[in-house]
Design a protein around this motif. Structure first.
Motif, PDB file in Angstrom:
ATOM      1  N   LYS A  62     -10.461  47.238  25.825  1.00 21.65           N
ATOM      2  CA  LYS A  62     -10.634  48.669  26.127  1.00 21.65           C
ATOM      3  C   LYS A  62     -10.195  49.197  27.428  1.00 21.65           C
ATOM      4  CE  LYS A  62     -14.789  48.476  23.266  1.00 21.65           C
ATOM      5  NZ  LYS A  62     -16.184  48.734  23.314  1.00 21.65           N
ATOM      6  N   THR A  63      -9.653  48.227  28.202  1.00 17.35           N
ATOM      7  CA  THR A  63      -9.227  48.905  29.593  1.00 17.35           C
ATOM      8  C   THR A  63      -7.671  49.086  29.333  1.00 17.35           C
ATOM      9  OG1 THR A  63     -10.587  47.157  30.647  1.00 17.35           O
ATOM     10  CG2 THR A  63      -8.467  47.926  31.771  1.00 17.35           C
ATOM     11  N   GLU A  64      -7.360  50.269  30.035  1.00 14.02           N
ATOM     12  CA  GLU A  64      -6.088  50.913  29.412  1.00 14.02           C
ATOM     13  C   GLU A  64      -5.443  51.088  30.731  1.00 14.02           C
ATOM     14  OE1 GLU A  64      -6.128  54.368  27.454  1.00 14.02           O
ATOM     15  OE2 GLU A  64      -7.667  53.773  25.970  1.00 14.02           O
ATOM     16  N   VAL A  65      -4.323  50.574  31.310  1.00 16.77           N
ATOM     17  CA  VAL A  65      -3.385  50.724  32.634  1.00 16.77           C
ATOM     18  C   VAL A  65      -1.978  51.054  32.231  1.00 16.77           C
ATOM     19  CG1 VAL A  65      -2.960  49.549  34.663  1.00 16.77           C
ATOM     20  CG2 VAL A  65      -4.997  48.953  33.651  1.00 16.77           C
ATOM     21  N   ASP A  66      -1.785  52.056  32.918  1.00 13.80           N
ATOM     22  CA  ASP A  66      -0.304  52.668  33.085  1.00 13.80           C
ATOM     23  C   ASP A  66       0.062  52.665  34.426  1.00 13.80           C
ATOM     24  OD1 ASP A  66       2.189  53.782  32.585  1.00 13.80           O
ATOM     25  OD2 ASP A  66       1.422  55.592  32.425  1.00 13.80           O
ATOM     26  N   ASP A  67       0.775  51.417  34.697  1.00 16.00           N
ATOM     27  CA  ASP A  67       1.377  51.140  36.099  1.00 16.00           C
ATOM     28  C   ASP A  67       2.738  51.622  36.414  1.00 16.00           C
ATOM     29  OD1 ASP A  67       1.532  48.899  34.595  1.00 16.00           O
ATOM     30  OD2 ASP A  67       1.883  47.773  36.367  1.00 16.00           O
ATOM     31  N   ARG A  68       3.211  52.235  37.452  1.00 14.11           N
ATOM     32  CA  ARG A  68       4.184  52.351  38.056  1.00 14.11           C
ATOM     33  C   ARG A  68       4.649  52.316  39.245  1.00 14.11           C
ATOM     34  NH1 ARG A  68       1.573  57.083  36.517  1.00 14.11           N
ATOM     35  NH2 ARG A  68       1.920  57.883  38.682  1.00 14.11           N
ATOM     36  N   PRO A  69       5.788  52.311  39.883  1.00 13.37           N
ATOM     37  CA  PRO A  69       5.819  51.784  41.321  1.00 13.37           C
ATOM     38  C   PRO A  69       5.315  52.971  42.345  1.00 13.37           C
ATOM     39  CG  PRO A  69       8.210  51.594  40.184  1.00 13.37           C
ATOM     40  CD  PRO A  69       6.991  52.226  39.138  1.00 13.37           C
ATOM     41  N   ASP A  70       4.999  54.379  41.886  1.00 14.56           N
ATOM     42  CA  ASP A  70       4.687  54.977  42.662  1.00 14.56           C
ATOM     43  C   ASP A  70       3.041  55.401  42.449  1.00 14.56           C
ATOM     44  OD1 ASP A  70       5.193  56.315  40.040  1.00 14.56           O
ATOM     45  OD2 ASP A  70       6.022  58.236  41.148  1.00 14.56           O
ATOM     46  N   GLY A  71       2.494  54.763  41.533  1.00 21.19           N
ATOM     47  CA  GLY A  71       0.947  55.085  41.118  1.00 21.19           C
ATOM     48  C   GLY A  71       0.681  54.399  39.630  1.00 21.19           C
ATOM     49  N   CYS A  72      -0.395  54.884  39.191  1.00 23.80           N
ATOM     50  CA  CYS A  72      -1.024  54.344  38.075  1.00 23.80           C
ATOM     51  C   CYS A  72      -2.099  55.332  37.576  1.00 23.80           C
ATOM     52  CB  CYS A  72      -1.400  52.821  38.283  1.00 23.80           C
ATOM     53  SG  CYS A  72      -3.082  52.946  39.142  1.00 23.80           S
ATOM     54  N   GLY A 118      -0.656  29.054  31.782  1.00 21.09           N
ATOM     55  CA  GLY A 118       0.436  28.514  30.969  1.00 21.09           C
ATOM     56  C   GLY A 118       1.482  29.206  30.545  1.00 21.09           C
ATOM     57  N   PRO A 119       1.884  29.444  29.526  1.00 25.53           N
ATOM     58  CA  PRO A 119       2.977  30.533  29.185  1.00 25.53           C
ATOM     59  C   PRO A 119       2.318  31.959  28.697  1.00 25.53           C
ATOM     60  CG  PRO A 119       2.616  29.111  27.204  1.00 25.53           C
ATOM     61  CD  PRO A 119       1.741  28.574  28.241  1.00 25.53           C
ATOM     62  N   VAL A 120       1.168  32.213  28.683  1.00 21.35           N
ATOM     63  CA  VAL A 120       0.315  33.356  28.302  1.00 21.35           C
ATOM     64  C   VAL A 120      -0.022  34.093  29.457  1.00 21.35           C
ATOM     65  CG1 VAL A 120      -1.221  34.352  26.905  1.00 21.35           C
ATOM     66  CG2 VAL A 120      -0.062  32.273  26.305  1.00 21.35           C
ATOM     67  N   THR A 121       0.470  35.301  29.541  1.00 23.62           N
ATOM     68  CA  THR A 121      -0.370  36.343  30.455  1.00 23.62           C
ATOM     69  C   THR A 121      -1.460  37.252  29.861  1.00 23.62           C
ATOM     70  OG1 THR A 121       1.978  36.497  31.556  1.00 23.62           O
ATOM     71  CG2 THR A 121       0.472  38.441  31.951  1.00 23.62           C
ATOM     72  N   THR A 122      -2.267  37.326  30.347  1.00 22.22           N
ATOM     73  CA  THR A 122      -3.493  37.794  29.842  1.00 22.22           C
ATOM     74  C   THR A 122      -3.357  39.587  29.968  1.00 22.22           C
ATOM     75  OG1 THR A 122      -4.952  37.997  31.884  1.00 22.22           O
ATOM     76  CG2 THR A 122      -5.093  36.194  30.557  1.00 22.22           C
ATOM     77  N   PRO A 123      -4.139  40.260  28.896  1.00 21.45           N
ATOM     78  CA  PRO A 123      -4.256  41.618  29.361  1.00 21.45           C
ATOM     79  C   PRO A 123      -4.816  42.058  30.591  1.00 21.45           C
ATOM     80  CG  PRO A 123      -5.035  40.831  27.092  1.00 21.45           C
ATOM     81  CD  PRO A 123      -4.995  39.838  27.802  1.00 21.45           C
ATOM     82  N   TRP A 124      -4.666  43.351  30.950  1.00 19.29           N
ATOM     83  CA  TRP A 124      -5.297  43.592  32.193  1.00 19.29           C
ATOM     84  C   TRP A 124      -6.719  43.424  32.080  1.00 19.29           C
ATOM     85  CZ3 TRP A 124      -3.124  44.783  36.745  1.00 19.29           C
ATOM     86  CH2 TRP A 124      -1.724  45.359  36.568  1.00 19.29           C
ATOM     87  N   ILE A 125      -7.029  42.922  32.930  1.00 23.96           N
ATOM     88  CA  ILE A 125      -8.928  42.678  33.249  1.00 23.96           C
ATOM     89  C   ILE A 125      -9.330  43.432  34.376  1.00 23.96           C
ATOM     90  CG2 ILE A 125     -10.726  41.103  33.382  1.00 23.96           C
ATOM     91  CD1 ILE A 125      -8.970  39.159  32.036  1.00 23.96           C
ATOM     92  N   ALA A 126     -10.361  44.346  34.435  1.00 23.85           N
ATOM     93  CA  ALA A 126     -10.802  45.062  35.327  1.00 23.85           C
ATOM     94  C   ALA A 126     -12.209  44.650  35.944  1.00 23.85           C
ATOM     95  CB  ALA A 126     -10.985  46.622  35.072  1.00 23.85           C
ATOM     96  N   ASN A 127     -12.465  44.405  37.083  1.00 27.42           N
ATOM     97  CA  ASN A 127     -13.939  44.077  37.652  1.00 27.42           C
ATOM     98  C   ASN A 127     -14.172  44.892  38.840  1.00 27.42           C
ATOM     99  OD1 ASN A 127     -14.678  41.615  36.171  1.00 27.42           O
ATOM    100  ND2 ASN A 127     -12.662  41.149  36.653  1.00 27.42           N
ATOM    101  N   GLY A 128     -15.284  45.652  38.715  1.00 30.25           N
ATOM    102  CA  GLY A 128     -15.638  46.346  40.084  1.00 30.25           C
ATOM    103  C   GLY A 128     -17.112  47.295  39.612  1.00 30.25           C
ATOM    104  N   ALA A 129     -17.044  48.436  40.309  1.00 27.56           N
ATOM    105  CA  ALA A 129     -18.133  49.175  40.225  1.00 27.56           C
ATOM    106  C   ALA A 129     -17.826  50.742  40.812  1.00 27.56           C
ATOM    107  CB  ALA A 129     -19.376  48.673  40.992  1.00 27.56           C
ATOM    108  N   LEU A 130     -18.607  51.426  40.194  1.00 25.04           N
ATOM    109  CA  LEU A 130     -18.692  52.913  40.575  1.00 25.04           C
ATOM    110  C   LEU A 130     -20.159  53.211  41.103  1.00 25.04           C
ATOM    111  CD1 LEU A 130     -17.507  55.839  41.004  1.00 25.04           C
ATOM    112  CD2 LEU A 130     -18.016  56.166  38.545  1.00 25.04           C
ATOM    113  N   SER A 131     -20.299  53.681  42.170  1.00 25.17           N
ATOM    114  CA  SER A 131     -21.685  53.975  42.899  1.00 25.17           C
ATOM    115  C   SER A 131     -21.673  55.452  42.767  1.00 25.17           C
ATOM    116  CB  SER A 131     -21.776  53.357  44.223  1.00 25.17           C
ATOM    117  OG  SER A 131     -23.133  53.596  44.672  1.00 25.17           O
TER     118      SER A 131
END
Length: 249
Positions: free
Chosen positions: A232-242, A203-216
Motif C-alpha cells: 500500500k506504500t506509493e512512492v514517485d521519486d525524482r532527482p528533484d523531489g518525491c 539476492g537478485p530481487v529488489t523489494t518494493p518500497w518499505i517505509a518505517n517511521g511515525a507522524l506525531s
C-alpha cells in the motif's frame, strides 16, 4: 549533561568487516528559509581502521547555492568517549551540545528534546539481524537548537530553531532510499514527521518500497508504513523531489 540515548557502534566492529555510521542534526529558522545540516560520520573499510569525517551545510534560499564543506581526519582522531555520541578531532557530538570547526566554519550549539527516541524498525530483533543492512533511529526526533554557527564572515544565530538528531549505521545502504523529516508545521507547531523509505536487494530481487517511521500529532505518535504495508506504500521519486503515500495504523 543529558543521558545518551544511543551509542556509537564503530568501536565494536571487527577489523575484517566494513562499516559506516552517522550522527547528524538538522535545524531550521522558524520564519526564514535558512537551515543547517551537520553530520559526524564514520567510514571503515574491511581490514582498515575507521576514519571520521565532519560535514557542514548552510542552506539559505535567499542566497542561492548552499555552503557545504567536508573534512576527513586520521583514524587516531576518532573516538566515542563517555558523555559523547562521537568525537572527531576536537569536534564533539554530545547529548545536549554539538561543537566543531573546519577551516573558516565553526559551530557551537546546544539542544533540548522532551521527545523520547524514535526507533524506525518495528521489531527490536531487526537491529541485530543482518537484514536490513542499514539501521536507523532518531534519538531526538524533535528538538530545539540554540547557539551559533559561523561561515566565513557570516554569523548565524540559532534561537530555539526546531530540528532533530538522528543516528544510522550498517554495512551497506539500501539499494534505493529516502529519508523524510518535517517539523514546525503551520497551525501544528509541535507536530513532526520522521520516516525512512527503502528498497533493499536480497539476492537478485529488489523489494518494493518499505517505509518505517511515525507522524506525531498533539503529542501522540502514529506509526507509518512497516513491511506488512509495503503493497500500500506509493512512492514517485525524482532527482528533484518525491511524492509518497504512506499507510498508517
Amino acid at each position: 549533561m543529558a543521558e545518551l540515548r544511543t551509542q556509537a557502534r564503530f568501536p565494536e566492529v571487527p577489523e575484517a568487516r566494513g562499516h559506516y555510521e552517522s550522527f547528524y542534526l538538522r535545524a531550521c529558522h522558524p520564519s526564514e528559509p535558512v537551515g543547517v545540516w551537520i553530520r559526524y560520520t564514520v567510514l571503515k573499510r574491511p581490514g582498515k581502521l575507521p576514519r571520521g569525517s565532519l560535514w557542514f551545510t548552510l542552506f539559505d534560499a535567499s542566497a542561492g547555492t548552499p555552503v557545504a564543506r567536508k573534512v576527513t581526519l586520521e583514524p587516531g582522531d576518532l573516538g566515542a568517549e563517555p558523555g559523547a555520541y562521537i568525537r572527531i578531532g576536537d569536534a564533539r557530538f554530545e547529548s545536549s551540545q554539538v561543537t566543531g570547526s573546519m577551516g573558516d566554519i565553526s559551530w557551537n550549539l546546544t539542544y533540548a528534546s522532551p521527545e523520547p527516541p524514535l526507533r524506525h524498525l518495528p521489531r527490536e530483533w531487526m537491529y541485530r539481524a543482518p537484514i536490513p543492512k542499514t539501521k536507523l533511529l532518531s534519538p531526538h526526533p524533535a528538538a530545539l537548537f540554540s547557539g551559533e554557527a559561523t561561515v566565513g564572515d557570516r554569523r548565524v544565530e540559532l534561537d530555539r530553531w526546531r530540528g532533530m538528531v538522528g543516528h544510522n549505521w550498517g554495512a551497506q545502504h539500501a539499494e534505493r532510499w529516502i529519508w523524510m523529516h518535517g517539523i514546525d508545521f503551520e497551525g501544528a507547531g509541535d507536530a513532526w514527521l520522521d520516516v525512512a523509505l527503502g528498497r533493499i536487494k536480497i539476492g537478485p530481487v529488489t523489494t518494493p518500497w518499505i517505509a518505517n517511521g511515525a507522524l506525531s500529532l498533539d503529542g501522540r505518535r502514529h506509526a507509518l508504513g512497516g513491511p506488512a504495508a509495503a503493497r500500500k506504500t506509493e512512492v514517485d521519486d525524482r532527482p528533484d523531489g518525491c511524492r509518497f503515500v504512506l499507510p498508517g495504523a
